[in-house]
Motif scaffolding. Structure first.
Motif, PDB file in Angstrom:
ATOM      1  N   GLU A  89       0.818  -1.206   0.000  1.00 22.56           N
ATOM      2  CA  GLU A  89       0.000   0.000   0.000  1.00 22.56           C
ATOM      3  C   GLU A  89       0.857   1.264   0.000  1.00 22.56           C
ATOM      4  O   GLU A  89       0.484   2.278  -0.602  1.00 22.56           O
ATOM      5  CB  GLU A  89      -0.944  -0.039   1.195  1.00 22.56           C
ATOM      6  N   LEU A  90       2.008   1.218   0.625  1.00 19.27           N
ATOM      7  CA  LEU A  90       2.909   2.366   0.585  1.00 19.27           C
ATOM      8  C   LEU A  90       3.439   2.571  -0.828  1.00 19.27           C
ATOM      9  O   LEU A  90       3.532   3.712  -1.311  1.00 19.27           O
ATOM     10  CB  LEU A  90       4.063   2.148   1.570  1.00 19.27           C
TER      11      LEU A  90
ATOM     12  N   LEU B  13       0.695   4.122  -2.830  1.00 18.88           N
ATOM     13  CA  LEU B  13       0.523   5.533  -2.479  1.00 18.88           C
ATOM     14  C   LEU B  13       1.522   6.415  -3.216  1.00 18.88           C
ATOM     15  O   LEU B  13       1.187   7.491  -3.708  1.00 18.88           O
ATOM     16  CB  LEU B  13       0.684   5.695  -0.963  1.00 18.88           C
ATOM     17  N   HIS B  14       2.764   5.956  -3.279  1.00 16.88           N
ATOM     18  CA  HIS B  14       3.817   6.773  -3.870  1.00 16.88           C
ATOM     19  C   HIS B  14       3.702   6.895  -5.390  1.00 16.88           C
ATOM     20  O   HIS B  14       4.440   7.671  -6.010  1.00 16.88           O
ATOM     21  CB  HIS B  14       5.189   6.219  -3.475  1.00 16.88           C
TER      22      HIS B  14
ATOM     23  N   ARG C 170       0.929  13.663  -5.064  1.00 16.98           N
ATOM     24  CA  ARG C 170       0.370  14.395  -3.919  1.00 16.98           C
ATOM     25  C   ARG C 170       0.017  15.830  -4.283  1.00 16.98           C
ATOM     26  O   ARG C 170      -0.994  16.374  -3.812  1.00 16.98           O
ATOM     27  CB  ARG C 170       1.348  14.379  -2.751  1.00 16.98           C
TER      28      ARG C 170
ATOM     29  N   TYR D 261      -3.256  11.790   2.631  1.00 18.78           N
ATOM     30  CA  TYR D 261      -2.044  11.185   2.071  1.00 18.78           C
ATOM     31  C   TYR D 261      -0.948  11.137   3.126  1.00 18.78           C
ATOM     32  O   TYR D 261      -0.301  10.102   3.336  1.00 18.78           O
ATOM     33  CB  TYR D 261      -1.600  11.998   0.853  1.00 18.78           C
ATOM     34  N   ASP D 262      -0.739  12.269   3.792  1.00 13.12           N
ATOM     35  CA  ASP D 262       0.335  12.354   4.785  1.00 13.12           C
ATOM     36  C   ASP D 262       0.093  11.411   5.967  1.00 13.12           C
ATOM     37  O   ASP D 262       1.026  10.779   6.473  1.00 13.12           O
ATOM     38  CB  ASP D 262       0.464  13.791   5.294  1.00 13.12           C
TER      39      ASP D 262
ATOM     40  N   GLU E 139       0.594   7.764   4.778  1.00 12.88           N
ATOM     41  CA  GLU E 139       2.014   7.475   4.592  1.00 12.88           C
ATOM     42  C   GLU E 139       2.703   7.258   5.934  1.00 12.88           C
ATOM     43  O   GLU E 139       3.459   6.286   6.100  1.00 12.88           O
ATOM     44  CB  GLU E 139       2.687   8.625   3.842  1.00 12.88           C
ATOM     45  N   ARG E 140       2.430   8.139   6.894  1.00 11.00           N
ATOM     46  CA  ARG E 140       3.067   7.968   8.197  1.00 11.00           C
ATOM     47  C   ARG E 140       2.623   6.675   8.862  1.00 11.00           C
ATOM     48  O   ARG E 140       3.430   5.952   9.440  1.00 11.00           O
ATOM     49  CB  ARG E 140       2.736   9.146   9.122  1.00 11.00           C
TER      50      ARG E 140
ATOM     51  N   LYS F  52       1.671   3.873   7.534  1.00 10.60           N
ATOM     52  CA  LYS F  52       2.289   2.686   6.910  1.00 10.60           C
ATOM     53  C   LYS F  52       3.772   2.593   7.259  1.00 10.60           C
ATOM     54  O   LYS F  52       4.303   1.505   7.509  1.00 10.60           O
ATOM     55  CB  LYS F  52       2.092   2.696   5.397  1.00 10.60           C
ATOM     56  N   LYS F  53       4.452   3.724   7.285  1.00 14.73           N
ATOM     57  CA  LYS F  53       5.872   3.708   7.638  1.00 14.73           C
ATOM     58  C   LYS F  53       6.061   3.264   9.097  1.00 14.73           C
ATOM     59  O   LYS F  53       6.974   2.495   9.393  1.00 14.73           O
ATOM     60  CB  LYS F  53       6.487   5.094   7.414  1.00 14.73           C
TER      61      LYS F  53
END
Length: 606
Positions: free
Chosen positions: A91-92, A95-96, A100, A111-112, A115-116, A118-119
């Motif tokens: 999924e990350l 997203l990329h 954005r 989005y932000d 992303e955070r 998932k990281k």
């Protein structure tokens, strides 16, 4: 505390790696309109959420989604964590592939956050961290052995409206039996690797299991659903279900409880660690550093947190001294603490008295919230004491979320165990935190907001969730609820608790503090009773860093409010500010600050 809300959380690899939107774009129909970046992001969020619910069926049940209601899930095995890792990686990557810069303002926030999330998930599932957590699947504060009885009791999130609901519950019980075996396997892995729980937490788990096993099957929470049936279930089915429910309790759940208890007592406890802090555990320093950032959503160090706590403790003690003088108490602050801690006027008269008083506070708050809030939850808020089987090891209060459609209310639980240890001055601030406008407003408004993607409606981070609830306590001043000096002292006492948590949690896990040292620090700096102080310290031992997020999150929201008031002056409206804070779900602190800065800028231009 939110919730002990459970975070035990398949998308195919080819679809997820390309992104769900990319898969749609590859369709050959020439009339298919190319998706915008916002539409691609929405598609990714939808597919991610659907896959998450398949892997984590409890999440679906809490929302009132019954598609996977015949499953409890796994949450313990290597296969489960492998699937979670694969999903986050895929999924990350998807997203990329989305631009954005081309997204709407709200979707840039989404989005932000995604992303955070998932990281952070990947950090927690990494070879550096996962072997330090997965092999400790149960302690007295988190674990299926205490979550599941309430969940399946007929008073929890699991529904019991139809015959199928009752059948599904029996199927989930079988998953639960398997999960206990998997948990024992995980504990054995930790014994082999040298990563083990504390003797204290395991002794508490043994007590919890013994408490449940002391009940007859008919007294067990698991038997609760068949004590009262809804209309539409035949007498024959009722008789059959009563027999089947008793059988699985007596011949399934209880034997597994005994197996777990005996394993913990005879095999695990002798090798469990004596030192209560993570600094005494193999890899503990590395884990604590990860957990601080994970729960506060900020790159803070243990030393910084410790010093911040000491500073806040000193500030709050100064305000407590002022109240001591205001009420004319002759003596030291320590003596004042002892007076509030022990004088009968400051303790509830009975469980029933506590319930009625919380109802009264709730009515007061309901009448006042329109002054500060333009949006109110649709879901109602119920007020209940903890069930006796779990109250001894619970905090002073907690919140259980309702469903987005309001069919199941939110619940504010309060602790009526050991009434002489409970504080009447602290009741108002406890309700503001756990009930309204604390957890109930924040969680309900998010999940009722269908404009948000599901991970923002139903997800969250501790700094935001608990930071908001602690911030909500301060609204008691705006509501005029702290005119009585003792209620104001109760608020300060609770604020002191959150400040002491910064000192004590970091002390336990980074500075080698003992359990007794931590309890003494809390008794010395507040009017807490020893029962509460002990439960709090043992909670920090069980869930390191979680308690740090309250004060860090609240201080961030307070700072953003002051920034907004200074920038906007007469144009500042608290109702509008609170909508900005609440109406996009639980944001990481860095993302929340960016949002408020953008709102201030837009207000200045208007």
């Amino acid at each position: 505390m939110r919730s002990k809300l459970l975070s035990f959380l398949a998308l195919s690899s080819s679809l997820a790696m390309a992104g769900p939107a990319a898969a749609v774009a590859q369709q050959s129909a020439p009339a298919k309109k190319a998706l915008t970046e916002d539409e691609r992001l929405t598609a990714l969020f939808h597919e991610s959420d659907e896959a998450n619910l398949r892997r984590n069926p409890i999440n679906a049940l809490f929302r009132g989604d019954l598609r996977y209601a015949d499953r409890l899930g796994d949450y313990v095995s290597k296969e489960y964590f492998d699937a979670e890792r694969a999903a986050a990686e895929q999924e990350l990557a998807a997203l990329h592939q989305i631009g954005r810069a081309k997204l709407s303002d709200v979707n840039k926030i989404a989005y932000d956050v995604f992303e955070r999330d998932k990281k952070q998930a990947l950090k927690g599932l990494s070879p550096d961290i996962l072997p330090l957590t997965a092999v400790r699947p149960i302690n007295h504060f988190t674990g299926m052995h205490t979550f599941y009885p309430t969940f399946a009791s007929g008073q929890g999130a699991a529904p019991f409206k139809t015959l199928q609901d009752y059948e599904n519950n029996l199927k989930r019980h079988r998953d639960f039996l398997a999960m206990i075996d998997k948990s024992i396997e995980r504990f054995r892995e930790g014994m082999a690797s040298g990563v083990v729980e504390t003797k204290m937490t395991i002794n508490n788990v043994i007590q919890q299991l013994d408490t449940q096993l002391a009940q007859s099957p008919e007294q067990s929470p698991y038997y609760g659903p068949v004590n009262k049936f809804p209309d539409g279930i035949s007498a024959a089915d009722q008789a059959r279900l009563k027999t089947e429910y008793r059988d699985i309790i007596a011949n399934g759940i209880y034997p597994q409880y005994r197996k777990l208890r005996d394993f913990l007592k005879d095999e695990y406890l002798p090798v469990a660690r004596d030192g209560v802090g993570l600094s005494h555990m193999k890899g503990g320093d590395k884990l604590y550093a990860f957990l601080i950032e994970d729960t506060t959503t900020l790159p803070l160090t243990a030393d910084y947190v410790h010093q911040l706590g000491l500073s806040e403790v000193a500030r709050i003690k100064g305000q407590m001294e002022q109240i001591k003088q205001e009420v004319g108490f002759k003596g030291t602050l320590q003596q004042f603490f002892q007076f509030v801690r022990t004088d009968p006027q400051f303790h509830p008269k009975s469980r029933e008295w506590m319930t009625q008083r919380f109802f009264e506070i709730g009515k007061q708050v309901d009448a006042l919230v329109p002054q500060q809030f333009s949006a109110l939850p649709k879901a109602r808020l119920d007020i209940r004491p903890y069930e006796p089987f779990r109250e001894k090891f619970e905090a002073g209060g907690s919140y259980q979320s309702g469903t987005p459609d309001g069919s199941r209310p939110g619940v504010f639980y309060f602790n009526a165990y050991d009434l002489p240890s409970r504080s009447v001055p602290g009741m108002t601030t406890l309700y503001l935190h756990e009930g309204a406008p604390g957890h109930h407003f924040q969680i309900s408004l998010a999940q009722e907001n269908e404009v948000l993607p599901a991970f923002m409606r139903f997800g969250g981070n501790t700094a935001y969730v608990e930071g908001w609830a602690l911030y909500a306590e301060k609204l008691g001043y705006d509501f005029g609820l702290y005119k009585d000096p003792y209620q104001r002292f109760g608020h300060l006492d609770d604020e002191m608790l959150r400040a002491m948590r910064l000192v004590v949690d970091s002390g336990l896990h980074a500075k080698g503090w003992t359990r007794e040292q931590a309890i003494k620090y809390m008794l010395d700096n507040s009017s807490m009773g020893e029962t509460d102080a002990t439960a709090e310290v043992e909670r920090y031992i069980a869930i390191p860093s979680q308690a740090l997020a309250y004060k860090v999150g609240a201080l961030t929201i307070q700072r953003l409010k002051k920034k907004s008031m200074d920038a906007l002056g007469a144009n500042f409206d608290p109702r509008e500010f609170h909508a900005q804070i609440l109406m996009t779900g639980a944001l990481p602190m860095t993302v929340l600050e960016k949002k408020i800065d953008a709102w201030i800028a837009s207000k200045k231009k208007a």
